[in-house]
Design an enzyme around this catalytic site. Structure first.
Site, PDB file in Angstrom:
ATOM      1  N   LYS A   5       7.126   8.662  -0.260  1.00 29.40           N
ATOM      2  CA  LYS A   5       7.795   7.426  -0.268  1.00 29.40           C
ATOM      3  C   LYS A   5       9.056   7.872  -1.103  1.00 29.40           C
ATOM      4  O   LYS A   5       9.502   7.535  -2.225  1.00 29.40           O
ATOM      5  CB  LYS A   5       7.088   6.725  -1.342  1.00 29.40           C
ATOM      6  CG  LYS A   5       5.649   6.068  -0.455  1.00 29.40           C
ATOM      7  CD  LYS A   5       5.143   5.074  -1.528  1.00 29.40           C
ATOM      8  CE  LYS A   5       4.109   4.692  -0.531  1.00 29.40           C
ATOM      9  NZ  LYS A   5       2.729   5.533  -0.542  1.00 29.40           N
ATOM     10  N   ALA A  39     -10.196  -4.319   9.299  1.00 34.09           N
ATOM     11  CA  ALA A  39      -9.792  -3.436  10.352  1.00 34.09           C
ATOM     12  C   ALA A  39      -9.633  -4.082  11.819  1.00 34.09           C
ATOM     13  O   ALA A  39      -8.934  -4.121  12.457  1.00 34.09           O
ATOM     14  CB  ALA A  39     -10.826  -2.402  10.570  1.00 34.09           C
TER      15      ALA A  39
HETATM   16  P1  XMP Z   1      -6.754   3.516   0.438  1.00 38.38           P
HETATM   17  O1  XMP Z   1      -7.536   4.297  -0.409  1.00 38.38           O
HETATM   18  O2  XMP Z   1      -6.338   2.154  -0.250  1.00 38.38           O
HETATM   19  O3  XMP Z   1      -5.349   4.612   0.442  1.00 38.38           O
HETATM   20  O4  XMP Z   1      -7.355   3.177   1.737  1.00 38.38           O
HETATM   21  C1  XMP Z   1      -4.407   3.663   1.212  1.00 38.38           C
HETATM   22  C2  XMP Z   1      -3.330   5.069   1.344  1.00 38.38           C
HETATM   23  O5  XMP Z   1      -1.886   4.699   1.837  1.00 38.38           O
HETATM   24  C3  XMP Z   1      -1.038   4.557   0.662  1.00 38.38           C
HETATM   25  N1  XMP Z   1      -0.377   3.471   0.765  1.00 38.38           N
HETATM   26  C4  XMP Z   1       0.823   2.767   1.233  1.00 38.38           C
HETATM   27  N2  XMP Z   1       1.706   3.770   1.575  1.00 38.38           N
HETATM   28  N3  XMP Z   1       3.207   1.798   1.733  1.00 38.38           N
HETATM   29  C5  XMP Z   1       2.834   3.231   1.952  1.00 38.38           C
HETATM   30  O6  XMP Z   1       3.949   3.830   2.179  1.00 38.38           O
HETATM   31  C6  XMP Z   1       2.100   1.046   1.181  1.00 38.38           C
HETATM   32  O7  XMP Z   1       2.405  -0.073   1.285  1.00 38.38           O
HETATM   33  C7  XMP Z   1       0.861   1.557   1.062  1.00 38.38           C
HETATM   34  N4  XMP Z   1      -0.003   1.009   0.530  1.00 38.38           N
HETATM   35  C8  XMP Z   1      -1.164   2.237   0.374  1.00 38.38           C
HETATM   36  C9  XMP Z   1      -1.812   5.082  -0.420  1.00 38.38           C
HETATM   37  O8  XMP Z   1      -0.984   5.781  -1.299  1.00 38.38           O
HETATM   38  C10 XMP Z   1      -2.968   5.674  -0.048  1.00 38.38           C
HETATM   39  O9  XMP Z   1      -2.360   7.172   0.197  1.00 38.38           O
END
Ligand code: XMP
Length: 212
Positions: A60, A177
């Site tokens: 990010k 999903a």
């Molecule tokens: P989980 O464990 O929640 O992991 O299934 C989700 C993964 O995605 C990342 N994440 C985001 N990355 N924008 C992003 O660029 C987002 O809105 C966002 N929400 C979750 C999080 O860090 C993890 O790797």
């Protein structure tokens, strides 16, 4: 077809390789970020490359153009095929990431609206649309948009057209999903797979989204 991207947020190289070994037949890409890279070093990217899947760096990135460029160059030299950048830093900073990615033959994705509840404090309706427009103007390859808010993904799709939508928030964050898969290009799933007692089975169960 909706792809399945594994968010590999484990903390050590050994755990990462173990989960990747178990799940790679059922996934289409791997995303790693600070948890794993700070725990194991950037060289973990070369180890994961053995699975021959797209590897996305979720840092990010959110800095001035020159610093974004330096970060992105490290990322692609390390063997990643894509990078995630914040968009709120503006056109020049986003373009710096896009340029490095494309020069390396890779992809760049722009965060629009994040998937957690607090994202709406600053990045909700209105701002996210502007960030999606910026992603298009900067020739990014796609956006990150929330599986926790399918109606917002629909709105952002109107702006980005056929560019890719990568969507986190399914499973541990409560997103469905089945609901999100038809709206996006790639579903990002982390904890529901790597914390599962049987990660291969969990990944396989999510991989059915490909046909939704
Ligand atoms: P989980 O464990 O929640 O992991 O299934 C989700 C993964 O995605 C990342 N994440 C985001 N990355 N924008 C992003 O660029 C987002 O809105 C966002 N929400 C979750 C999080 O860090 C993890 O790797």
């Amino acid at each position: 077809m909706t792809e399945l991207m594994l968010a590999l947020d484990v903390l050590t190289r050994a755990e990462a390789m173990d989960i990747a070994e178990k799940t790679y037949p059922y996934i289409d890409a791997i995303k790693i970020g600070y948890p794993l890279v700070l725990g194991s070093g950037l060289s973990v990217a070369r180890d994961l490359a053995e699975f021959d899947l797209p590897l996305i760096a979720d840092f990010k990135v959110a800095d001035i153009p020159n610093t974004n460029r330096l970060i992105a160059e490290h990322v692609f030299e390390a063997g990643f095929s894509g990078i995630i950048t914040q968009g709120f830093t503006g056109r020049d900073s986003v373009s710096a990431c896009v340029d490095v990615a494309h020069n390396a033959g890779g992809k760049c994705y722009v965060v629009t609206e994040m998937s957690h509840p607090g994202a709406l404090d600053f990045m909700g309706e209105g701002v996210a649309e502007r960030l999606a427009e910026l992603a298009v103007e900067c020739n990014a390859d796609g956006i990150i948009a929330p599986a926790t808010r399918p109606e917002r993904v629909k709105a952002l799709r109107q702006i980005i057209g056929s560019k890719k939508i990568l969507s986190p928030g399914v499973g541990a964050q409560g997103g469905s999903a089945e609901e999100i898969a038809p709206l996006i290009d790639s579903m990002i799933v982390g904890r529901s797979i790597y914390n599962s007692e049987d990660p291969a089975k969990a990944a396989q169960s999510y991989s059915c989204v490909r046909d939704l």
